[in-house]
Write an enzyme that holds these catalytic residues in place. Structure first.
Site, PDB file in Angstrom:
ATOM      1  NE  ARG A   1      20.502  52.404  61.148  1.00 33.94           N
ATOM      2  CZ  ARG A   1      19.910  52.247  59.981  1.00 33.94           C
ATOM      3  NH1 ARG A   1      18.774  51.414  59.968  1.00 33.94           N
ATOM      4  NH2 ARG A   1      20.399  52.792  58.722  1.00 33.94           N
TER       5      ARG A   1
ATOM      6  CG  ASP B   1      25.190  49.301  54.522  1.00 35.47           C
ATOM      7  OD1 ASP B   1      24.994  49.254  53.317  1.00 35.47           O
ATOM      8  OD2 ASP B   1      24.471  49.863  55.531  1.00 35.47           O
TER       9      ASP B   1
ATOM     10  CB  ALA C   1      67.142  23.755  73.941  1.00 36.59           C
TER      11      ALA C   1
ATOM     12  CG  ASN D   1      67.063  41.134  66.985  1.00 39.86           C
ATOM     13  OD1 ASN D   1      66.723  40.986  67.941  1.00 39.86           O
ATOM     14  ND2 ASN D   1      65.935  41.348  66.080  1.00 39.86           N
ATOM     15  CE1 TYR D   2      66.362  48.244  68.427  1.00 44.89           C
ATOM     16  CE2 TYR D   2      65.295  48.104  70.756  1.00 44.89           C
ATOM     17  CZ  TYR D   2      65.877  48.892  69.550  1.00 44.89           C
ATOM     18  OH  TYR D   2      65.244  50.070  69.827  1.00 44.89           O
TER      19      TYR D   2
HETATM   20  C1  UD1 Z   1      18.951  52.046  52.434  1.00 46.06           C
HETATM   21  C2  UD1 Z   1      17.768  51.978  51.556  1.00 46.06           C
HETATM   22  C3  UD1 Z   1      16.741  51.025  51.709  1.00 46.06           C
HETATM   23  C4  UD1 Z   1      17.293  49.591  51.614  1.00 46.06           C
HETATM   24  C5  UD1 Z   1      18.669  49.331  52.343  1.00 46.06           C
HETATM   25  C6  UD1 Z   1      19.583  48.175  52.007  1.00 46.06           C
HETATM   26  C7  UD1 Z   1      17.452  54.430  51.070  1.00 46.06           C
HETATM   27  C8  UD1 Z   1      16.821  55.493  51.417  1.00 46.06           C
HETATM   28  N1  UD1 Z   1      17.257  53.428  51.772  1.00 46.06           N
HETATM   29  O1  UD1 Z   1      18.589  52.158  53.812  1.00 46.06           O
HETATM   30  O2  UD1 Z   1      15.616  50.998  50.772  1.00 46.06           O
HETATM   31  O3  UD1 Z   1      16.616  48.444  51.822  1.00 46.06           O
HETATM   32  O4  UD1 Z   1      19.556  50.562  52.347  1.00 46.06           O
HETATM   33  O5  UD1 Z   1      20.803  47.870  52.790  1.00 46.06           O
HETATM   34  O6  UD1 Z   1      18.427  54.535  50.226  1.00 46.06           O
HETATM   35  N2  UD1 Z   1      25.017  56.812  52.789  1.00 46.06           N
HETATM   36  C9  UD1 Z   1      25.834  57.773  52.104  1.00 46.06           C
HETATM   37  N3  UD1 Z   1      25.450  58.972  52.599  1.00 46.06           N
HETATM   38  C10 UD1 Z   1      24.392  59.611  53.233  1.00 46.06           C
HETATM   39  C11 UD1 Z   1      23.463  58.462  53.593  1.00 46.06           C
HETATM   40  C12 UD1 Z   1      24.120  56.976  53.657  1.00 46.06           C
HETATM   41  O7  UD1 Z   1      26.833  57.686  51.498  1.00 46.06           O
HETATM   42  O8  UD1 Z   1      23.787  60.667  53.296  1.00 46.06           O
HETATM   43  C13 UD1 Z   1      25.474  55.501  52.675  1.00 46.06           C
HETATM   44  C14 UD1 Z   1      25.995  54.859  54.003  1.00 46.06           C
HETATM   45  O9  UD1 Z   1      27.349  54.882  54.164  1.00 46.06           O
HETATM   46  C15 UD1 Z   1      25.539  53.062  53.660  1.00 46.06           C
HETATM   47  C16 UD1 Z   1      24.731  53.447  52.562  1.00 46.06           C
HETATM   48  O10 UD1 Z   1      24.718  54.766  51.977  1.00 46.06           O
HETATM   49  O11 UD1 Z   1      26.792  52.703  53.052  1.00 46.06           O
HETATM   50  C17 UD1 Z   1      23.065  53.140  52.838  1.00 46.06           C
HETATM   51  O12 UD1 Z   1      22.818  53.851  54.079  1.00 46.06           O
HETATM   52  P1  UD1 Z   1      22.044  53.477  55.238  1.00 46.06           P
HETATM   53  O13 UD1 Z   1      22.092  54.569  56.271  1.00 46.06           O
HETATM   54  O14 UD1 Z   1      22.657  52.375  55.962  1.00 46.06           O
HETATM   55  O15 UD1 Z   1      20.671  53.243  54.425  1.00 46.06           O
HETATM   56  P2  UD1 Z   1      19.448  52.049  55.125  1.00 46.06           P
HETATM   57  O16 UD1 Z   1      18.818  52.678  56.200  1.00 46.06           O
HETATM   58  O17 UD1 Z   1      20.206  50.795  55.451  1.00 46.06           O
HETATM   59 MG    MG Z   2      22.230  50.231  55.459  1.00 48.48          MG
END
Ligand code: UD1
Ligand code: MG
Length: 470
Positions: free
Chosen positions: A16, A116, A388, A394-395
């Site tokens: 997104r 995030d 002034a 230097n290079y």
């Molecule tokens: C997630 C939660 C949601 C919560 C929200 C809060 C789930 C299913 N949903 O949704 O309930 O309200 O966070 O911010 O958990 N990531 C991985 N591997 C993956 C997918 C994601 O490491 O396969 C990491 C992403 O980099 C990110 C974090 O997990 O840092 C959350 O993923 P994101 O896709 O942002 O989840 P949300 O839709 O925000």
């Molecule tokens: Mg998220």
């Protein structure tokens, strides 16, 4: 705390964001987005981290490895490829650490956080850990005005039943405004069994971490409602990144106001690692980033930009100055419109500017370069005056030799000092000189053509030119 580890989810693509780089490496007040949850975990006392990387893995790993505050933490990176959801990420993390050599006994308890989440703070994490006593899983939650996009906490008779993602929720579930912050405290044995049993039965065909909740006995799954509702806010789009930047900034400004710092307007940019002593004065439009420190009675005038700069007591950084990786000593002054590049040091009472550039140069106590000069790869002795328009060349196209200018030297205006120069104490360089040889102490150096006057010749010349025109 030995029995506690954290799993940080940092593998997602961040679709997104519509940006080619990992979402977690987008900047928020000069730090990467992923800095914030890591800092919160560290400040809550967590010293063992398993970080799940995937999208942009090498860059994310390098960025985290460069975070100095984590130097005493044990960090393992585990690669999740492909990324099949937050539950899959935790599966991969647990498999990864059990495969690691020497990991005989994993922590008995995990905190799980999303990379995030810039508003997660150490207090919320500490409360989450505290709340897990007697429970298998505790989920951090908050009541928000607009729950759109978040997982909804579905409770029945006061107990957490399950979490439903926005995309999977029906109308009644969508009306719930207690949402999942994406942070959890979970018992290891339960977590390990629960993530193995996850099924991708949802709108996104992913393994959702949230689906571990119903696997715990009813009495052993809990909500921990955060004091500060913004702690749930995640960054999923560029617009949300801007919103989070403003919120984090407002909190930082409030903290420094409470700490006795005068910040005269809201339009400043002050990063989370910056420190400011009471009695400092920060004018409008100022940017302070990295590990910048501003001491008491220092003034940072409007639109100055300081990144990793130490500003000592009573120093003044005048308007539109841009400085990085430098030191400004007690009562020293720089600017307006000056540039301090990496490795510049202004000692006590030194003055640089208007319109000067300094690079990798030590300007010793009370030395002055007041107008339009370039000082690079040099040391300027105490009490020396740089006239002034002086330039240190230097290079030479290949190397950058070091130049030394002693104490109480006078460099006349528009001098060109060809590096390496060595101008000893109390020497005097005549204006307009090109200096290529050493200048001994107390000597006068003249490096320019001698002036000659031809009496009456101007009049004669003009008459001749007038005649030629006809
Ligand atoms: C997630 C939660 C949601 C919560 C929200 C809060 C789930 C299913 N949903 O949704 O309930 O309200 O966070 O911010 O958990 N990531 C991985 N591997 C993956 C997918 C994601 O490491 O396969 C990491 C992403 O980099 C990110 C974090 O997990 O840092 C959350 O993923 P994101 O896709 O942002 O989840 P949300 O839709 O925000
Ligand atoms: Mg998220």
């Amino acid at each position: 705390m030995n029995d506690l580890g954290a799993i940080v989810l940092a593998a997602g693509k961040g679709t997104r964001m519509r940006s080619p780089r990992s979402k977690l490496l987008h900047p928020l007040l000069g730090e990467y987005l992923v800095y914030y949850p890591l800092r919160a975990l560290y400040d809550a006392g967590v010293r063992r981290l398993v970080i799940v990387v995937g999208h942009g893995a090498d860059e994310v790993r390098a960025a985290i490895a460069g975070m100095a505050f984590l130097s005493d933490a044990k960090i393992d990176f585990v690669v999740q490829e492909p990324q099949r959801g937050t539950g899959h990420a935790v599966q991969v993390a647990l498999d990864g650490i059990s495969a690691l050599e020497g990991v005989k006994a994993p922590p008995r308890e995990w905190v799980i956080a999303c990379g995030d989440s810039p508003h997660l703070d150490d207090k919320a994490i500490a409360r989450l850990i505290e709340a897990r006593r007697g429970a298998k899983v505790v989920v951090l939650a908050a009541r928000v005005a607009d729950p759109t996009g978040y997982g909804r906490m579905i409770e029945e008779s006061g107990r957490l039943e399950r979490i439903v993602e926005h995309k999977d929720a029906n109308e009644r579930e969508r009306a719930v405004n207690v949402v999942n912050a994406g942070a959890y405290a979970v018992e290891h044995a339960f977590l390990s069994a629960a993530v193995k049993a996850l099924q991708p039965k949802n709108a996104q065909n992913e393994l959702y971490l949230t689906d571990i909740v119903p696997a715990a006995p009813a009495a052993e799954r809990k909500l921990c409602v955060a004091d500060a509702p913004e702690c749930v806010l995640g960054v999923n789009s560029q617009h949300e990144l801007m919103r989070s930047t403003a919120l984090v900034q407002a909190a930082i400004v409030r903290r420094w106001h409470e700490g006795g710092v005068t910040i005269e307007a809201e339009d400043v940019t002050i990063g989370p690692r910056v420190t400011i002593d009471p009695g400092a004065f920060i004018q409008r439009g100022v940017t302070l980033l990295g590990a910048t420190h501003v001491s008491a009675a220092a003034v940072i005038e409007h639109h100055a930009h300081l990144d990793n700069v130490r500003v000592a007591e009573g120093a003044r950084v005048r308007a539109f100055t841009y400085a990085e990786d430098s030191e400004i000593g007690p009562r020293a002054q720089v600017g307006p419109v000056s540039r301090l590049r990496s490795g510049s040091v202004l000692e006590e009472g030194a003055e640089v500017g208007n319109f000067c550039e300094v690079k990798k140069t030590r300007v010793k106590a009370k030395a002055k370069a007041h107008h339009v000069s370039y000082l690079g790869d040099a040391e300027i002795g105490s009490g020396t005056n740089i006239g002034a328009g002086t330039i240190i060349c230097n290079y030479n196209g290949f190397t950058k030799p070091f130049s030394r200018i002693g104490a109480d030297v006078f460099i006349g205006s528009n001098s060109t000092l060809v590096a390496p120069v060595n101008i000893e104490d109390r020497a005097y360089v005549a204006a307009g000189s090109v200096i290529t040889e050493p200048v001994p102490s107390d000597a006068l150096a003249l490096g320019r053509a001698r002036q000659t006057n031809k009496d009456g010749y101007a009049k004669e010349l003009k008459e001749r030119l007038k005649k030629d025109k006809k």
